[in-house]
Design a protein around this motif. Structure first.
Motif, PDB file in Angstrom:
ATOM      1  N   GLN A  24       0.835  -1.206   0.000  1.00  0.00           N
ATOM      2  CA  GLN A  24       0.000   0.000   0.000  1.00  0.00           C
ATOM      3  C   GLN A  24       0.867   1.253   0.000  1.00  0.00           C
ATOM      4  O   GLN A  24       0.585   2.210  -0.723  1.00  0.00           O
ATOM      5  CB  GLN A  24      -0.945   0.017   1.205  1.00  0.00           C
ATOM      6  N   SER A  27       2.390   2.144  -3.347  1.00  0.00           N
ATOM      7  CA  SER A  27       1.395   2.473  -4.376  1.00  0.00           C
ATOM      8  C   SER A  27       1.161   3.973  -4.500  1.00  0.00           C
ATOM      9  O   SER A  27       0.713   4.449  -5.547  1.00  0.00           O
ATOM     10  CB  SER A  27       0.066   1.781  -4.068  1.00  0.00           C
ATOM     11  N   TYR A  28       1.464   4.734  -3.450  1.00  0.00           N
ATOM     12  CA  TYR A  28       1.110   6.159  -3.469  1.00  0.00           C
ATOM     13  C   TYR A  28       1.856   6.933  -4.543  1.00  0.00           C
ATOM     14  O   TYR A  28       1.298   7.843  -5.174  1.00  0.00           O
ATOM     15  CB  TYR A  28       1.351   6.780  -2.089  1.00  0.00           C
ATOM     16  N   GLU A  30       2.859   5.887  -7.492  1.00  0.00           N
ATOM     17  CA  GLU A  30       2.248   5.592  -8.793  1.00  0.00           C
ATOM     18  C   GLU A  30       0.890   6.284  -8.924  1.00  0.00           C
ATOM     19  O   GLU A  30       0.555   6.845  -9.975  1.00  0.00           O
ATOM     20  CB  GLU A  30       2.092   4.075  -8.948  1.00  0.00           C
ATOM     21  N   ARG A  31       0.138   6.257  -7.859  1.00  0.00           N
ATOM     22  CA  ARG A  31      -1.198   6.850  -7.902  1.00  0.00           C
ATOM     23  C   ARG A  31      -1.127   8.373  -8.036  1.00  0.00           C
ATOM     24  O   ARG A  31      -1.953   8.988  -8.721  1.00  0.00           O
ATOM     25  CB  ARG A  31      -1.982   6.445  -6.649  1.00  0.00           C
ATOM     26  N   CYS A  32      -0.139   8.994  -7.420  1.00  0.00           N
ATOM     27  CA  CYS A  32       0.055  10.433  -7.596  1.00  0.00           C
ATOM     28  C   CYS A  32       0.526  10.742  -9.020  1.00  0.00           C
ATOM     29  O   CYS A  32       0.090  11.725  -9.633  1.00  0.00           O
ATOM     30  CB  CYS A  32       1.075  10.957  -6.597  1.00  0.00           C
ATOM     31  N   ARG A  35      -2.125  10.962 -11.791  1.00  0.00           N
ATOM     32  CA  ARG A  35      -2.950  12.164 -11.669  1.00  0.00           C
ATOM     33  C   ARG A  35      -2.203  13.402 -12.163  1.00  0.00           C
ATOM     34  O   ARG A  35      -2.783  14.289 -12.801  1.00  0.00           O
ATOM     35  CB  ARG A  35      -3.410  12.325 -10.214  1.00  0.00           C
ATOM     36  N   ASP A  52      -6.858   4.398 -11.237  1.00  0.00           N
ATOM     37  CA  ASP A  52      -6.149   3.342 -10.531  1.00  0.00           C
ATOM     38  C   ASP A  52      -6.453   2.040 -11.258  1.00  0.00           C
ATOM     39  O   ASP A  52      -7.562   1.841 -11.763  1.00  0.00           O
ATOM     40  CB  ASP A  52      -6.607   3.269  -9.078  1.00  0.00           C
ATOM     41  N   SER A  53      -5.475   1.148 -11.309  1.00  0.00           N
ATOM     42  CA  SER A  53      -5.613  -0.041 -12.163  1.00  0.00           C
ATOM     43  C   SER A  53      -6.827  -0.889 -11.814  1.00  0.00           C
ATOM     44  O   SER A  53      -7.449  -1.499 -12.694  1.00  0.00           O
ATOM     45  CB  SER A  53      -4.340  -0.884 -12.088  1.00  0.00           C
ATOM     46  N   ASP A  55      -9.643   0.106 -10.998  1.00  0.00           N
ATOM     47  CA  ASP A  55     -10.840   0.713 -11.573  1.00  0.00           C
ATOM     48  C   ASP A  55     -11.038   0.316 -13.029  1.00  0.00           C
ATOM     49  O   ASP A  55     -12.110   0.551 -13.599  1.00  0.00           O
ATOM     50  CB  ASP A  55     -10.773   2.243 -11.458  1.00  0.00           C
ATOM     51  N   THR A  94      -2.445   3.438 -13.591  1.00  0.00           N
ATOM     52  CA  THR A  94      -1.295   3.042 -12.767  1.00  0.00           C
ATOM     53  C   THR A  94      -0.754   1.688 -13.228  1.00  0.00           C
ATOM     54  O   THR A  94      -1.505   0.769 -13.530  1.00  0.00           O
ATOM     55  CB  THR A  94      -1.695   2.933 -11.288  1.00  0.00           C
ATOM     56  N   ILE A 105      -4.511  -3.471  -1.668  1.00  0.00           N
ATOM     57  CA  ILE A 105      -3.581  -3.119  -2.743  1.00  0.00           C
ATOM     58  C   ILE A 105      -2.423  -4.112  -2.774  1.00  0.00           C
ATOM     59  O   ILE A 105      -1.848  -4.467  -1.739  1.00  0.00           O
ATOM     60  CB  ILE A 105      -3.062  -1.687  -2.558  1.00  0.00           C
TER      61      ILE A 105
END
Length: 363
Positions: A24, A27-28, A30-32, A35, A52-53, A55, A94, A105
């Motif tokens: 987890q 992952s932040y 990649e998620r940032c 965006r 996010d993947s 989704d 991502t 995650i």
């Protein structure tokens, strides 16, 4: 970001980081990133949406740190892109991360970002998947070692898998599986040189267009020479050898065997205590010699032309006083591997490259 900060504070307080929590946390970034990229694309007039993947249908098992995509992901990804994602916008998704069925995650392990790309491309049935690296595609050798290494126009899936396994920085074999399953070409391009054509990984019909496709190597290898001290048939001896290796979770790179002896290589990245334990068990019924500081030099080639390749290779080895301690071919139809002393690997590669790619052979 507040969620990330809270997690980091929790780790600081309890002084413990489980694989699930680590997945987890990593992952932040990649998620940032998706965006930020989507926002910039919209800023310059390219309609884009960050996802996010999970989704878009990426689901894995719960093996945190090295999760595997679930078979149901393919249909889920296809449905997401066909029914829920606007085809007129760029989907910035991502890579490397996904979720398990419980919504936790996960990360996909080595080659995870490339696997994300090929899984989505294969599910959507695209014409070509592109993976962007920092070199002009797949090269004939490591350019840090061979300044005159040249890009290779195309390789087969099998050749690319062997290159990756024996040390080349290309797609991980797992990342190629979705594209291979659906026979979709994968083009490796250079982010720093977009005009370069790159290398296409694809299904090949017929023989390779060249004698040798590429040269690669794997360093820091141990060579084990194991000779039976008992009157066992080959099946009994080899069965015991691999049973002892398996019990210590040791995987073999290359091997050569006879009726009562076998030579094999182990990567020194594996647990050294496990290696010592395996050697101890093997010594109960065999003489074991462990040779350190070896390397595996691999020629990616069509083994149906092995006589021609080997004739050149051994003339080079002889001229440079390079001793081959072990050779393996046949199991794979696209590689020939040699075990050498590690301090001779570079000379061997440089001279072989001159013969196979530069028309300036030393023999």
């Amino acid at each position: 970001l507040k969620e990330c900060e809270d997690m980091l504070n929790g780790v600081r307080l309890i002084q413990e980081l489980s694989p699930k929590s680590l997945d987890q946390l990593v992952s932040y970034g990649e998620r940032c990133s998706v965006r930020i990229v989507a926002a910039r694309l919209n800023q310059i007039g390219v309609p884009a949406v960050a996802f996010d993947s999970w989704d878009v249908g990426m689901l894995t098992d719960s093996q945190f740190g090295d999760a595997k995509l679930l078979p149901s992901s393919e249909e889920a990804i296809r449905n997401a892109f066909n029914n829920r994602i606007d085809p007129d916008v760029v989907a910035v998704v991502t890579g490397f991360i996904a979720q398990d069925p419980d919504g936790k995650i996960t990360t996909l392990g080595r080659g995870g970002s490339d696997l994300s790309a090929t899984a989505i491309g294969a599910a959507c049935g695209v014409d070509e998947i592109q993976v962007w690296k920092d070199v002009d595609g797949i090269l004939s050798a490591d350019p840090r070692l061979v300044p005159d290494a040249i890009p290779v126009d195309d390789v087969s899936y099998d050749e690319a898998s062997e290159l990756a396994y024996f040390g080349a920085q290309v797609l991980h074999p797992i990342a190629m599986q979705p594209a291979r399953k659906h026979d979709i070409p994968v083009r490796v391009k250079n982010s720093y040189n977009p005009s370069a054509e790159g290398t296409v990984i694809k299904k090949r019909q017929g023989p390779a267009p060249r004698l040798v496709t590429a040269i690669t190597c794997k360093r820091n290898i141990q060579l084990l020479d194991i000779e039976s001290t008992q009157m066992l048939g080959a099946y009994g001896f080899l069965a015991n050898v691999f049973k002892d290796l398996e019990s210590n979770r040791l995987s073999v790179d290359v091997l050569a065997s006879s009726e009562v002896s076998v030579s094999l290589t182990l990567d020194k990245k594996q647990d050294p205590e496990k290696t010592i334990e395996a050697v101890k068990k093997l010594s109960d019924y065999s003489n074991v010699k462990v040779k350190q500081n070896r390397g595996i030099l691999t020629l990616i080639t069509d083994v149906e032309r092995s006589s021609e390749v080997l004739a050149t290779a051994f003339r080079v080895f002889h001229s440079q006083n390079i001793q081959v301690e072990m050779m393996s071919q046949g199991a794979s139809k696209v590689n020939i591997s040699f075990v050498l002393k590690e301090n001779q690997i570079e000379d061997a590669i440089l001279n072989l490259h001159k013969c196979f790619f530069e028309d300036s052979c030393c023999i």
